[in-house]
Scaffold this active site. Structure first.
Site, PDB file in Angstrom:
ATOM      1  N   ASP A 182      -2.583  -9.106   8.322  1.00  0.00           N
ATOM      2  CA  ASP A 182      -1.436  -8.956   9.212  1.00  0.00           C
ATOM      3  C   ASP A 182      -0.649 -10.254   9.129  1.00  0.00           C
ATOM      4  OD1 ASP A 182       0.392  -8.908  11.273  1.00  0.00           O
ATOM      5  OD2 ASP A 182      -0.966  -7.900  12.672  1.00  0.00           O
ATOM      6  N   ASN A 228       0.807  -1.229   0.000  1.00  0.00           N
ATOM      7  CA  ASN A 228       0.000   0.000   0.000  1.00  0.00           C
ATOM      8  C   ASN A 228       0.837   1.275   0.000  1.00  0.00           C
ATOM      9  OD1 ASN A 228       0.887  -0.309   2.595  1.00  0.00           O
ATOM     10  ND2 ASN A 228      -1.055   0.242   3.566  1.00  0.00           N
ATOM     11  N   ARG A 229       2.146   1.131   0.051  1.00  0.00           N
ATOM     12  CA  ARG A 229       3.001   2.317  -0.053  1.00  0.00           C
ATOM     13  C   ARG A 229       4.435   1.880  -0.384  1.00  0.00           C
ATOM     14  NH1 ARG A 229       2.012   2.063   5.745  1.00  0.00           N
ATOM     15  NH2 ARG A 229       3.956   1.551   6.824  1.00  0.00           N
ATOM     16  N   GLY A 230       5.291   2.863  -0.633  1.00  0.00           N
ATOM     17  CA  GLY A 230       6.721   2.613  -0.807  1.00  0.00           C
ATOM     18  C   GLY A 230       7.045   1.649  -1.939  1.00  0.00           C
ATOM     19  N   ILE A 231       8.016   0.779  -1.672  1.00  0.00           N
ATOM     20  CA  ILE A 231       8.506  -0.161  -2.694  1.00  0.00           C
ATOM     21  C   ILE A 231       7.377  -1.082  -3.148  1.00  0.00           C
ATOM     22  CG2 ILE A 231      10.073  -2.118  -3.068  1.00  0.00           C
ATOM     23  CD1 ILE A 231      11.991  -0.726  -1.006  1.00  0.00           C
ATOM     24  N   ARG A 284      -1.618  -4.472   6.718  1.00  0.00           N
ATOM     25  CA  ARG A 284      -2.542  -4.523   7.859  1.00  0.00           C
ATOM     26  C   ARG A 284      -3.708  -3.591   7.624  1.00  0.00           C
ATOM     27  NH1 ARG A 284       2.052  -3.246  12.081  1.00  0.00           N
ATOM     28  NH2 ARG A 284       2.516  -1.960  10.277  1.00  0.00           N
ATOM     29  N   TYR A 330      16.623  -5.997  12.794  1.00  0.00           N
ATOM     30  CA  TYR A 330      16.293  -5.841  11.363  1.00  0.00           C
ATOM     31  C   TYR A 330      17.304  -6.584  10.488  1.00  0.00           C
ATOM     32  CZ  TYR A 330      15.271  -3.234   7.026  1.00  0.00           C
ATOM     33  OH  TYR A 330      14.949  -2.867   5.732  1.00  0.00           O
ATOM     34  N   LYS A 369      16.657  -9.718   7.910  1.00  0.00           N
ATOM     35  CA  LYS A 369      16.942  -9.609   6.473  1.00  0.00           C
ATOM     36  C   LYS A 369      17.969 -10.650   6.027  1.00  0.00           C
ATOM     37  CE  LYS A 369      14.090  -6.300   5.535  1.00  0.00           C
ATOM     38  NZ  LYS A 369      12.916  -6.579   4.704  1.00  0.00           N
TER      39      LYS A 369
HETATM   40  P1  NDP Z   1       7.257   1.166   4.194  1.00  0.00           P
HETATM   41  O1  NDP Z   1       7.469   1.385   5.640  1.00  0.00           O
HETATM   42  O2  NDP Z   1       6.966   2.331   3.306  1.00  0.00           O
HETATM   43  O3  NDP Z   1       6.125   0.052   3.977  1.00  0.00           O
HETATM   44  C1  NDP Z   1       6.112  -1.131   4.716  1.00  0.00           C
HETATM   45  C2  NDP Z   1       4.934  -1.960   4.281  1.00  0.00           C
HETATM   46  O4  NDP Z   1       4.848  -3.144   5.092  1.00  0.00           O
HETATM   47  C3  NDP Z   1       3.610  -1.228   4.428  1.00  0.00           C
HETATM   48  O5  NDP Z   1       2.817  -1.526   3.307  1.00  0.00           O
HETATM   49  C4  NDP Z   1       3.008  -1.857   5.683  1.00  0.00           C
HETATM   50  O6  NDP Z   1       1.600  -1.746   5.662  1.00  0.00           O
HETATM   51  C5  NDP Z   1       3.511  -3.292   5.553  1.00  0.00           C
HETATM   52  N1  NDP Z   1       3.496  -4.046   6.805  1.00  0.00           N
HETATM   53  C6  NDP Z   1       4.156  -3.748   7.952  1.00  0.00           C
HETATM   54  N2  NDP Z   1       3.857  -4.663   8.904  1.00  0.00           N
HETATM   55  C7  NDP Z   1       3.020  -5.565   8.339  1.00  0.00           C
HETATM   56  C8  NDP Z   1       2.367  -6.740   8.805  1.00  0.00           C
HETATM   57  N3  NDP Z   1       2.510  -7.191  10.069  1.00  0.00           N
HETATM   58  N4  NDP Z   1       1.572  -7.431   7.946  1.00  0.00           N
HETATM   59  C9  NDP Z   1       1.423  -7.009   6.675  1.00  0.00           C
HETATM   60  N5  NDP Z   1       2.005  -5.902   6.171  1.00  0.00           N
HETATM   61  C10 NDP Z   1       2.796  -5.181   7.000  1.00  0.00           C
HETATM   62  O7  NDP Z   1       8.544   0.370   3.687  1.00  0.00           O
HETATM   63  P2  NDP Z   1       9.416   0.442   2.350  1.00  0.00           P
HETATM   64  O8  NDP Z   1       8.571   0.516   1.155  1.00  0.00           O
HETATM   65  O9  NDP Z   1      10.511   1.396   2.567  1.00  0.00           O
HETATM   66  O10 NDP Z   1      10.110  -1.009   2.444  1.00  0.00           O
HETATM   67  C11 NDP Z   1       9.570  -2.165   1.853  1.00  0.00           C
HETATM   68  C12 NDP Z   1      10.554  -3.295   2.109  1.00  0.00           C
HETATM   69  O11 NDP Z   1      11.839  -2.932   1.618  1.00  0.00           O
HETATM   70  C13 NDP Z   1      10.737  -3.591   3.601  1.00  0.00           C
HETATM   71  O12 NDP Z   1      10.839  -4.993   3.792  1.00  0.00           O
HETATM   72  C14 NDP Z   1      12.042  -2.918   3.932  1.00  0.00           C
HETATM   73  O13 NDP Z   1      12.687  -3.550   5.011  1.00  0.00           O
HETATM   74  C15 NDP Z   1      12.797  -3.075   2.626  1.00  0.00           C
HETATM   75  N6  NDP Z   1      13.865  -2.112   2.431  1.00  0.00           N
HETATM   76  C16 NDP Z   1      13.603  -0.766   2.472  1.00  0.00           C
HETATM   77  C17 NDP Z   1      14.629   0.138   2.310  1.00  0.00           C
HETATM   78  C18 NDP Z   1      14.412   1.623   2.351  1.00  0.00           C
HETATM   79  O14 NDP Z   1      15.409   2.383   2.420  1.00  0.00           O
HETATM   80  N7  NDP Z   1      13.192   2.126   2.288  1.00  0.00           N
HETATM   81  C19 NDP Z   1      16.025  -0.318   2.092  1.00  0.00           C
HETATM   82  C20 NDP Z   1      16.174  -1.750   2.023  1.00  0.00           C
HETATM   83  C21 NDP Z   1      15.126  -2.603   2.209  1.00  0.00           C
HETATM   84  P3  NDP Z   1       0.688  -1.544   7.009  1.00  0.00           P
HETATM   85  O15 NDP Z   1       1.470  -0.638   7.904  1.00  0.00           O
HETATM   86  O16 NDP Z   1      -0.618  -0.983   6.528  1.00  0.00           O
HETATM   87  O17 NDP Z   1       0.556  -2.923   7.548  1.00  0.00           O
END
Ligand code: NDP
Length: 237
Positions: free
Chosen positions: A51, A13-16, A36, A143, A147
């Site tokens: 979740d 729902n956001r980010g990558i 979630r 973390y 990973k």
């Molecule tokens: P964000 O924090 O923007 O997004 C994280 C996502 O994970 C959200 O969609 C969130 O949705 C979801 N999430 C968190 N907890 C749960 C759960 N218990 N069940 C289901 N969904 C969950 O992260 P990024 O886009 O930055 O990162 C995405 C991935 O890339 C992650 O695994 C991160 O570790 C990895 N990464 C990111 C980097 C960075 O610099 N941004 C660098 C290297 C790796 P909701 O909160 O609604 O559940």
């Protein structure tokens, strides 16, 4: 174009995850995202509440996705959290919550996704790790352990499932401009960026491109790989 597939992107729902889901949709695939609290993304993408720390929620999410889009053929295990703290101050809860979401949660999703993939004799499991899984990072023992764990897990899956034409690969991004990166202080962001040979952070779309490539027929002979997308930060690690 490769064949149209059913794709699930966790944390979409956001980010990558969101950039990845949108790219798969642009390529014509059937796409679901889980989170979630997923909200509404757009009409092209099925948003499912899940979740991934809860096995029953994972089963229910797959049932919803399967009944709307058919059997899942591509899983992008992207959801992740941080709870940064220096090791001596880190609580058991901070440690286990990160392992439970990032590692065990990805395992739950992959285990459930693999069943129909085995029947179909085709599948793609793609795990989003991090450069800190291999390099380590002060303040992130939880973390980085989660990973690094994804790498051993994916490689074991690659061995277990390879004979059924299911690949399992890992991406290792460096800093990416998302909410997770924005949560760091400006000083932390600058310190990380200075260490990147390309001297900038990535855009989420740059990670999405490699994910869609790994899911495509062009990547059919790639499995057990850890692919860095980090501007050179890890120098191949
Ligand atoms: P964000 O924090 O923007 O997004 C994280 C996502 O994970 C959200 O969609 C969130 O949705 C979801 N999430 C968190 N907890 C749960 C759960 N218990 N069940 C289901 N969904 C969950 O992260 P990024 O886009 O930055 O990162 C995405 C991935 O890339 C992650 O695994 C991160 O570790 C990895 N990464 C990111 C980097 C960075 O610099 N941004 C660098 C290297 C790796 P909701 O909160 O609604 O559940």
């Amino acid at each position: 174009m490769s064949q149209t597939r059913t794709v699930v992107v966790t944390g979409g729902n956001r980010g990558i995850g969101l950039a990845t889901a949108k790219r798969f949709a642009e390529l014509g695939h059937r796409v679901a995202i889980t989170a979630r609290d997923p909200g509404h993304i757009d009409d092209q993408i099925l948003a499912v509440s899940c979740d991934q720390t809860d096995s029953n929620a994972v089963d229910a999410a797959f049932e919803e996705i399967e009944s709307n889009l058919g059997a899942v053929e591509i899983l992008v295990a992207n959801a992740g959290i941080t709870r940064d703290q220096l090791m001596l101050r880190m609580s058991d809860d901070d440690f286990s919550a990160v392992i439970e979401t990032n590692l065990t949660g990805s395992y739950r999703m992959a285990r459930r996704a693999a069943r129909p993939m085995l029947r179909a004799r085709w599948g793609r499991l793609i795990f989003v790790s991090s450069v800190v899984g291999l390099l380590g990072s002060a303040g992130q023992v939880n973390y980085s352990a989660s990973k690094a764990g994804l790498i051993g897990m994916a490689r074991s899956m690659a061995r277990e499932l390879g004979s059924r034409n299911i690949t399992a690969n890992v991406l290792s991004p460096g800093p990416v401009e998302t909410e997770m990166f924005a949560a760091l202080t400006e000083e932390q962001q600058a310190t990380i960026t200075e260490q990147v040979p390309l001297n900038r952070v990535a855009q989420p779309e740059e990670i999405a491109e490699t994910i869609t490539f790994l899911a495509s027929d062009s990547a059919a002979y790639i499995t057990g790989a850890v692919i860095p997308i980090d501007g050179g930060l890890g120098m191949g690690h």
